[in-house]
Structure formats: C-alpha cells, structure tokens
Design a protein around this motif. Structure first.
Motif, PDB file in Angstrom:
ATOM      1  N   ILE A   1      38.037  51.896  21.440  1.00 36.79           N
ATOM      2  CA  ILE A   1      39.159  52.776  21.472  1.00 36.79           C
ATOM      3  C   ILE A   1      39.380  52.825  19.775  1.00 36.79           C
ATOM      4  O   ILE A   1      39.908  51.742  19.014  1.00 36.79           O
ATOM      5  N   ASP A   2      39.569  53.958  19.068  1.00 36.73           N
ATOM      6  CA  ASP A   2      40.245  53.994  17.872  1.00 36.73           C
ATOM      7  C   ASP A   2      40.552  55.570  17.652  1.00 36.73           C
ATOM      8  O   ASP A   2      40.220  56.405  18.399  1.00 36.73           O
ATOM      9  N   LEU A   3      41.529  55.888  16.661  1.00 37.84           N
ATOM     10  CA  LEU A   3      42.002  57.072  16.267  1.00 37.84           C
ATOM     11  C   LEU A   3      40.755  57.855  15.650  1.00 37.84           C
ATOM     12  O   LEU A   3      40.743  59.092  15.983  1.00 37.84           O
TER      13      LEU A   3
ATOM     14  N   GLY B   1      34.017  49.491  13.403  1.00 34.57           N
ATOM     15  CA  GLY B   1      33.013  48.900  14.686  1.00 34.57           C
ATOM     16  C   GLY B   1      32.486  47.461  14.495  1.00 34.57           C
ATOM     17  O   GLY B   1      31.598  47.158  15.337  1.00 34.57           O
ATOM     18  N   SER B   2      32.840  46.730  13.526  1.00 32.54           N
ATOM     19  CA  SER B   2      32.375  45.390  13.182  1.00 32.54           C
ATOM     20  C   SER B   2      32.629  44.750  14.477  1.00 32.54           C
ATOM     21  O   SER B   2      31.947  43.745  14.797  1.00 32.54           O
ATOM     22  N   TRP B   3      33.879  44.768  15.095  1.00 40.47           N
ATOM     23  CA  TRP B   3      34.371  43.916  16.084  1.00 40.47           C
ATOM     24  C   TRP B   3      33.432  44.200  17.440  1.00 40.47           C
ATOM     25  O   TRP B   3      32.805  43.373  18.263  1.00 40.47           O
TER      26      TRP B   3
ATOM     27  N   GLY C   1      41.169  57.972  20.398  1.00 39.33           N
ATOM     28  CA  GLY C   1      42.519  58.276  20.938  1.00 39.33           C
ATOM     29  C   GLY C   1      43.575  57.080  20.156  1.00 39.33           C
ATOM     30  O   GLY C   1      43.025  56.353  19.460  1.00 39.33           O
ATOM     31  N   ASP C   2      44.723  57.377  20.587  1.00 42.28           N
ATOM     32  CA  ASP C   2      46.026  56.715  19.927  1.00 42.28           C
ATOM     33  C   ASP C   2      46.387  55.811  20.944  1.00 42.28           C
ATOM     34  O   ASP C   2      46.538  56.019  21.828  1.00 42.28           O
ATOM     35  N   ILE C   3      46.181  54.501  20.532  1.00 37.00           N
ATOM     36  CA  ILE C   3      46.464  53.399  21.719  1.00 37.00           C
ATOM     37  C   ILE C   3      47.872  53.409  21.921  1.00 37.00           C
ATOM     38  O   ILE C   3      48.449  52.687  23.120  1.00 37.00           O
TER      39      ILE C   3
HETATM   40  N1  SAM Z   1      38.018  45.800  13.990  1.00 37.77           N
HETATM   41  C1  SAM Z   1      37.588  47.141  13.226  1.00 37.77           C
HETATM   42  C2  SAM Z   1      36.272  46.237  12.831  1.00 37.77           C
HETATM   43  O1  SAM Z   1      35.796  45.341  12.677  1.00 37.77           O
HETATM   44  O2  SAM Z   1      35.220  47.312  12.398  1.00 37.77           O
HETATM   45  C3  SAM Z   1      38.300  47.230  12.030  1.00 37.77           C
HETATM   46  C4  SAM Z   1      39.708  47.804  12.494  1.00 37.77           C
HETATM   47  S1  SAM Z   1      40.484  48.558  10.982  1.00 37.77           S
HETATM   48  C5  SAM Z   1      41.181  47.245  10.413  1.00 37.77           C
HETATM   49  C6  SAM Z   1      42.046  49.046  11.837  1.00 37.77           C
HETATM   50  C7  SAM Z   1      41.875  50.366  12.621  1.00 37.77           C
HETATM   51  O3  SAM Z   1      43.023  50.584  13.510  1.00 37.77           O
HETATM   52  C8  SAM Z   1      41.530  51.512  12.113  1.00 37.77           C
HETATM   53  O4  SAM Z   1      40.240  52.243  12.388  1.00 37.77           O
HETATM   54  C9  SAM Z   1      42.686  52.474  12.364  1.00 37.77           C
HETATM   55  O5  SAM Z   1      41.980  53.773  12.850  1.00 37.77           O
HETATM   56  C10 SAM Z   1      43.022  51.882  13.619  1.00 37.77           C
HETATM   57  N2  SAM Z   1      44.263  52.542  14.386  1.00 37.77           N
HETATM   58  C11 SAM Z   1      45.469  52.189  13.554  1.00 37.77           C
HETATM   59  N3  SAM Z   1      46.430  52.740  14.316  1.00 37.77           N
HETATM   60  C12 SAM Z   1      45.719  53.006  15.599  1.00 37.77           C
HETATM   61  C13 SAM Z   1      46.381  53.661  16.777  1.00 37.77           C
HETATM   62  N4  SAM Z   1      47.496  53.897  16.863  1.00 37.77           N
HETATM   63  N5  SAM Z   1      45.536  53.800  17.737  1.00 37.77           N
HETATM   64  C14 SAM Z   1      44.209  53.721  17.464  1.00 37.77           C
HETATM   65  N6  SAM Z   1      43.498  53.169  16.382  1.00 37.77           N
HETATM   66  C15 SAM Z   1      44.676  52.786  15.544  1.00 37.77           C
END
Ligand code: SAM
Length: 316
Positions: free
Chosen positions: A84-86, A53-55, A100-102
């Motif tokens: 959104i995230d897994l 969640g940093s972004w 969820g899965d994008i």
């Molecule tokens: N931007 C985030 C931050 O600043 O905290 C860091 C993101 S991290 C590098 C990558 C993220 O992509 C992971 O949390 C992972 O769960 C997510 N991710 C990978 N494939 C995904 C998908 N198909 N759907 C949703 N999220 C996905």
C-alpha cells in the motif's frame, strides 16, 4: 549529480540497479533479514508505504516466487503480499497493490479485507514523509506513520507475528520504544549497513506480537496517550517510572548486515569494463507518477505559449 558520479558515491544505488531492485532500500530489508530472519515461516505479509516497490520486490523474490516455482505449488496456498502507498506503483508479480493513505481508517479497512479473516505473519513499514530537515517535525510526522502502521498491526497481525518499521532517532525514541514494547516482547532498533550513518533513520524490529491482556483495538490511541503522560508511567512494563534520569530506558540497538560488506557512507571506484569506460545503468523502474510530473508538464506548456497553460491548474 550525474548517474555515474552517483554510482561512484553510492555503492548501494549502483548495486540496486545491477540486481534489478527499484530502490537501494531493498538492501535494508535484506540486511534486517540477515540478522533477524524475519521471513521464516511467513505466508501473509503487508508492505506499508511500499512505492516504488523495492521492499515488495524483496517479498516477492523471497516468499512468492520460490513458492510459485516449487514442484508442489499447485497444492499449497501461495503467499499473500499486500502493498500500500499514496503513490501508484508499477506491478510486481505476486503483490496486490492498494493505493491510499495508511493514516486513513478506510484504507486500513481495505487492507484488512484482503486478508479475509486471516491474520498476517509480518507487517513492514518503510514509510517516510517528505522530510523538512527540521528534525523534531520530521520525527513527529514519522511517528504518526508508525502509529498508523501499529493500528493496522493491531487489526491484522497474528499473535507471535513481527512488525518492522522505519523510525527517525530523536528525543522521543525512548517513548516510541516503550509504546512498541507494550505490544511485542522483543523490540530492537537496528541500523542496516546500507542505511547511511549520516541519516537519523533506523528500523524498529518488533518480534512476538503479544497485545496486553484484554486489549481492544479501539483503545489503542488512548493506551498510547496514557503512556505518553507521566501519570500513566506506572503502566509501563519497561520502566518503573518516567523515561528520564535514573529511569531512562536503554534501547537494544544493533547494526545489521554483513559488517565487512559495503559501507554506505564511503565512495567506491567504478568497475572497469573492457574498453576502460564505465556505462551507468538506467533506473530499474522509472517513477510512474512522480510529484514533479505536473511541474514538467506546466514548463513544457509554457514554452509552447500561454494557450497551453489554460487547461493546467496547480490544484491536485
Ligand atoms: N519501501 C519502499 C521501497 O523499498 O521502494 C520505499 C518507501 S519510500 C522511502 C516512502 C514511501 O512512503 C513513499 O512512497 C510515500 O509515498 C509513502 N508514504 C508516506 N506517507 C504515506 C501515507 N500516509 N500513506 C501511504 N504511504 C505513505
């Protein structure tokens, strides 16, 4: 590696904890903004692949909190941020979370519904698969995440809007550039100072969303496949032929962030405190459902004897 030695080796990791960011990635988005001014006029934004969640924190601090704290906050619509995230994510003020899965159409629909007929000004995607170290494979999976992001973009981004997406530089980078260039008049590949040089990561900064005339979202994948085949090359507006030899596409590539600032590949000495010792800070937000949690539970159960293992299975 211990926390203190990581603090020494990775200046952005230490700074993130000092400034209350959940991950050092926050600096990448901030440095992209320094160069491209991506938050100007933004009222609605989607953060794809947002955990931990940093972004989203950057979006909340740059967009939501200033609006909420402004004297006329009662008369204005506060910025809408959908993340959104897994993985589940601890709450962040002003951020609506969707788990969820994008790449799944149903998840995309949920995000779209939150916009209730309105369009987003900005979509950011920092998605990354679990890297295997096989560059071709990692680049391919990464490009699938970008295409999933682009699918969501074609449904919710307003004309003139921006899309920021993490990419892995590799042999198909020119193709990806051309695919993005079909939808945006400006596409730049940027490398923030906080992204290590040793990493193949970079960010596509796509500005001024302008889909091709008569574009129908349902045709997205057909259109992209056509670009991917040499016979479809005539349709490229950024190349008069295929992407090799004299027709190679030159991609605008920019380092961003204060170039005299911290270098993510260097080690910095730890700051001295009064008694001469250094106290490393704890993580800002420990993971709430890390993938290793189950393994730890199993290990703990096994140390308490076989009976503890009966209720645990490796199935998700
Ligand atoms: N931007 C985030 C931050 O600043 O905290 C860091 C993101 S991290 C590098 C990558 C993220 O992509 C992971 O949390 C992972 O769960 C997510 N991710 C990978 N494939 C995904 C998908 N198909 N759907 C949703 N999220 C996905």
């Amino acid at each position: 590696m211990g926390k203190a030695s990581r603090d020494k080796r990775d200046i952005y990791y230490r700074k993130a904890k000092e400034e209350g960011w959940r991950a050092r990635s926050a600096f990448k988005l901030l440095q992209i903004d320094e160069e491209f001014n991506i938050f100007e006029g933004v009222k609605r934004v989607v953060d794809l692949c947002a955990a931990p969640g940093s972004w989203s924190q950057v979006l909340s601090r740059k967009l939501y909190l200033p609006a909420k704290l402004s004297p006329d906050s009662k008369d204005i619509d506060l910025p809408l941020i959908v993340a959104i995230d897994l993985q589940p994510m601890a709450p962040i003020e002003g951020v609506i979370q969707v788990q969820g899965d994008i790449t799944n159409a149903r998840t995309a629909e949920v995000v779209i519904r939150h916009f209730d007929g309105c369009k987003a000004d900005l979509v950011v995607c920092d998605g990354a698969p679990d890297v295997t170290g096989l560059h071709d494979m990692d680049e391919f999976v990464q490009s699938q995440l970008i295409l999933a992001g682009l699918t969501i973009v074609t449904h919710i981004l307003k004309r003139g809007g921006k899309f920021i997406a993490k990419i892995f530089r590799g042999k198909d980078t020119s193709l990806l550039y051309c695919q993005l260039k079909l939808f945006f008049t400006e596409v730049t590949f940027a490398k923030p100072k906080s992204s290590r040089n040793s990493s193949i990561e970079a960010f596509a900064v796509c500005e001024n969303y302008s889909p091709p005339e008569g574009f129908n979202e349902k045709d997205l994948h057909r259109l992209l496949e056509k670009i991917g085949s040499p016979s479809g090359a005539d349709d490229l507006d950024c190349s008069s032929g295929w992407l090799e030899g004299p027709n190679k596409v030159y991609i605008p590539f920019l380092a961003c962030g204060d170039l005299s600032g911290y270098d993510s590949d260097r080690s910095y000495p730890l700051p001295k405190v009064a008694d001469g010792s250094y106290q490393s800070l704890d993580p800002v937000q420990p993971p709430i459902a890390p993938p290793y949690k189950r393994a730890l539970e199993m290990k703990k159960a096994s140390s308490h004897g076989v009976r503890g293992l009966e209720n645990l299975s490796l199935d998700p």
